[in-house]
Motif scaffolding. Structure first.
Motif, PDB file in Angstrom:
ATOM      1  N   PRO A  71      59.843  35.894  33.590  1.00  0.00           N
ATOM      2  CA  PRO A  71      60.832  34.633  33.132  1.00  0.00           C
ATOM      3  C   PRO A  71      59.717  33.585  32.815  1.00  0.00           C
ATOM      4  O   PRO A  71      59.017  33.108  33.762  1.00  0.00           O
ATOM      5  N   ILE A  72      60.059  32.788  31.660  1.00  0.00           N
ATOM      6  CA  ILE A  72      59.237  31.759  31.597  1.00  0.00           C
ATOM      7  C   ILE A  72      60.336  30.528  31.229  1.00  0.00           C
ATOM      8  O   ILE A  72      61.314  30.563  30.180  1.00  0.00           O
ATOM      9  N   PRO A  73      60.135  29.365  31.833  1.00  0.00           N
ATOM     10  CA  PRO A  73      60.974  28.293  31.540  1.00  0.00           C
ATOM     11  C   PRO A  73      61.096  27.771  30.122  1.00  0.00           C
ATOM     12  O   PRO A  73      59.812  27.860  29.535  1.00  0.00           O
ATOM     13  N   ILE A  74      62.139  27.490  29.593  1.00  0.00           N
ATOM     14  CA  ILE A  74      62.093  26.735  28.291  1.00  0.00           C
ATOM     15  C   ILE A  74      61.201  25.768  27.944  1.00  0.00           C
ATOM     16  O   ILE A  74      60.706  25.768  26.885  1.00  0.00           O
ATOM     17  N   THR A  75      60.908  24.783  28.906  1.00  0.00           N
ATOM     18  CA  THR A  75      60.097  23.730  28.629  1.00  0.00           C
ATOM     19  C   THR A  75      58.685  24.117  28.570  1.00  0.00           C
ATOM     20  O   THR A  75      57.808  23.651  27.741  1.00  0.00           O
ATOM     21  N   THR A  76      58.181  25.218  29.193  1.00  0.00           N
ATOM     22  CA  THR A  76      56.819  25.853  29.253  1.00  0.00           C
ATOM     23  C   THR A  76      56.725  26.329  27.701  1.00  0.00           C
ATOM     24  O   THR A  76      55.600  26.262  27.203  1.00  0.00           O
ATOM     25  N   THR A  77      57.836  27.050  27.220  1.00  0.00           N
ATOM     26  CA  THR A  77      57.935  27.441  25.728  1.00  0.00           C
ATOM     27  C   THR A  77      57.473  26.249  24.706  1.00  0.00           C
ATOM     28  O   THR A  77      56.490  26.346  24.042  1.00  0.00           O
ATOM     29  N   PHE A  78      58.134  25.191  24.938  1.00  0.00           N
ATOM     30  CA  PHE A  78      57.981  24.114  24.120  1.00  0.00           C
ATOM     31  C   PHE A  78      56.847  23.334  24.027  1.00  0.00           C
ATOM     32  O   PHE A  78      56.000  22.978  23.290  1.00  0.00           O
ATOM     33  N   LEU A  79      56.239  23.331  25.503  1.00  0.00           N
ATOM     34  CA  LEU A  79      54.705  22.773  25.793  1.00  0.00           C
ATOM     35  C   LEU A  79      53.772  23.713  25.226  1.00  0.00           C
ATOM     36  O   LEU A  79      52.670  23.246  24.376  1.00  0.00           O
ATOM     37  N   ALA A  80      53.833  25.119  25.335  1.00  0.00           N
ATOM     38  CA  ALA A  80      52.803  25.832  24.673  1.00  0.00           C
ATOM     39  C   ALA A  80      52.955  25.719  23.228  1.00  0.00           C
ATOM     40  O   ALA A  80      51.625  25.845  22.656  1.00  0.00           O
TER      41      ALA A  80
END
Length: 345
Positions: free
Chosen positions: A38-47
């Motif tokens: 699982p990957i937090p949605i905030t991590t996706t946007f930051l990546a």
């Protein structure tokens, strides 16, 4: 007063477009975060913002690798595939004046599958003909078969659907014959799973191709939006309005075959997207194709990404073929449309 009403209409349309695009971004980000890791949605946007140079946030290297090397490309390919299939369904329903028409029901997807399998297993045109070209040839062959069997549009809606069923059976049988007689056991397993639809093997090269094809296809279809509106009144009415019916019909069917073939060659045969989404889009934005086609593109993208998420979470530790998930939604909707279409008025 009239200027104020026009400004309000523009504002509503702009707000709706912004909301729809935000929904696409959200479901793509949600898809990236779901999986064994699982990957937090905030991590996706930051990546993504780090990759674009907008931020320099410190992130888990494993998370970044999973996002960029696997999940983001998969979600984006799913979005564009859903858009392409929904656009194809809307065009076919307008050209045939048949609410049940779509590439899967009319056998176009089955023909594309046969062409692609012929390239993969039999090696037809090896080195000269690509997988997409083989799928396009199969898709167009299926369309010609349906057109001949249904006697064009004069055979009526019921006959066109029956011709599509016959085409699906014929090309599916041809595909099965090729796989079982010319392929080895591993090829047979891979192809049969692929034919039910899978985004497991798609990466950035596939995204580049499908995004260009679907994007240009949408632009080309929008250029024909007024002609598609004219087809709603029949071929004779369209001709009376100055439409070159034969040329327009051929161009639009070629566009549909190209979109379907490109998608099938990448992710296999996925049904019912082109049936469900255009009807939902007409309910929301009306029948005018200048609004209907973009709505289909956005709705198809959202639906396909959500279906891809469902394929990964419905059965623990197992990924379902995407065609199974879309059929779970599409078959009941198809049954409802068929009932309403055949009910005496």
């Amino acid at each position: 007063m009239r200027q104020s009403a026009g400004t309000a209409q523009v504002f509503r349309v702009s707000a709706l477009i912004a909301l729809a695009l935000t929904a696409v971004v959200f479901v793509v980000a949600l898809s990236v975060g779901i999986g064994d890791l699982p990957i937090p949605i905030t991590t996706t946007f930051l990546a993504i913002s780090n990759k674009l140079g907008w931020t320099t946030a410190e992130l888990n290297r494993i998370h970044e690798a999973v996002i960029w090397d696997y999940r983001l490309s998969r979600a984006l390919v799913a979005a564009f595939c859903g858009s392409g299939l929904a656009i194809s369904g809307a065009i076919m329903q307008s050209l045939l004046r048949n609410p049940l028409a779509e590439p899967y029901v009319l056998g176009i997807s089955a023909g594309a599958s046969t062409g692609a399998v012929g390239i993969v297993i039999l090696g037809f045109g090896s080195g000269a003909v690509s997988l997409s070209a083989g799928a396009f040839a199969g898709a167009f062959a299926a369309f010609l078969f349906v057109a001949l069997l249904s006697n064009g549009t004069r055979g009526g809606a019921d006959r066109t659907i029956l011709a599509g069923v016959a085409a699906s059976q014929l090309f599916n049988a041809a595909t099965s014959y090729v796989v079982t007689t010319a392929g080895n056991a591993q090829q047979a397993r891979d192809v049969m799973f692929w034919l039910l639809g899978s985004f497991g093997g798609v990466r950035w090269p596939e995204f580049m191709l499908v995004s260009v094809v679907v994007g240009l296809g949408l632009i080309a279809c929008l250029a024909y939006s007024r002609i598609l509106d004219a087809f709603a009144f029949g071929d004779e009415a369209a001709a009376a309005l100055g439409v070159n019916v034969g040329r327009a019909r051929l161009a639009l069917f070629c566009l549909t075959a190209l979109l379907t073939a490109t998608i099938v060659s990448m992710v296999g045969s996925i049904g019912f997207i082109g049936l469900v989404i255009p009807h939902a889009a007409r309910f929301l934005v009306g029948p005018l194709h200048i609004r209907l086609l973009p709505a289909c593109a956005i709705g198809g993208a959202i639906f396909m990404v959500l279906a891809d998420i469902a394929s990964r979470v419905l059965v623990p530790q197992q990924v379902l073929p995407i065609g199974v998930v879309t059929a779970l939604v599409g078959v009941p909707v198809f049954s409802i449309i068929l009932y309403r279409f055949q009910r005496p008025t």
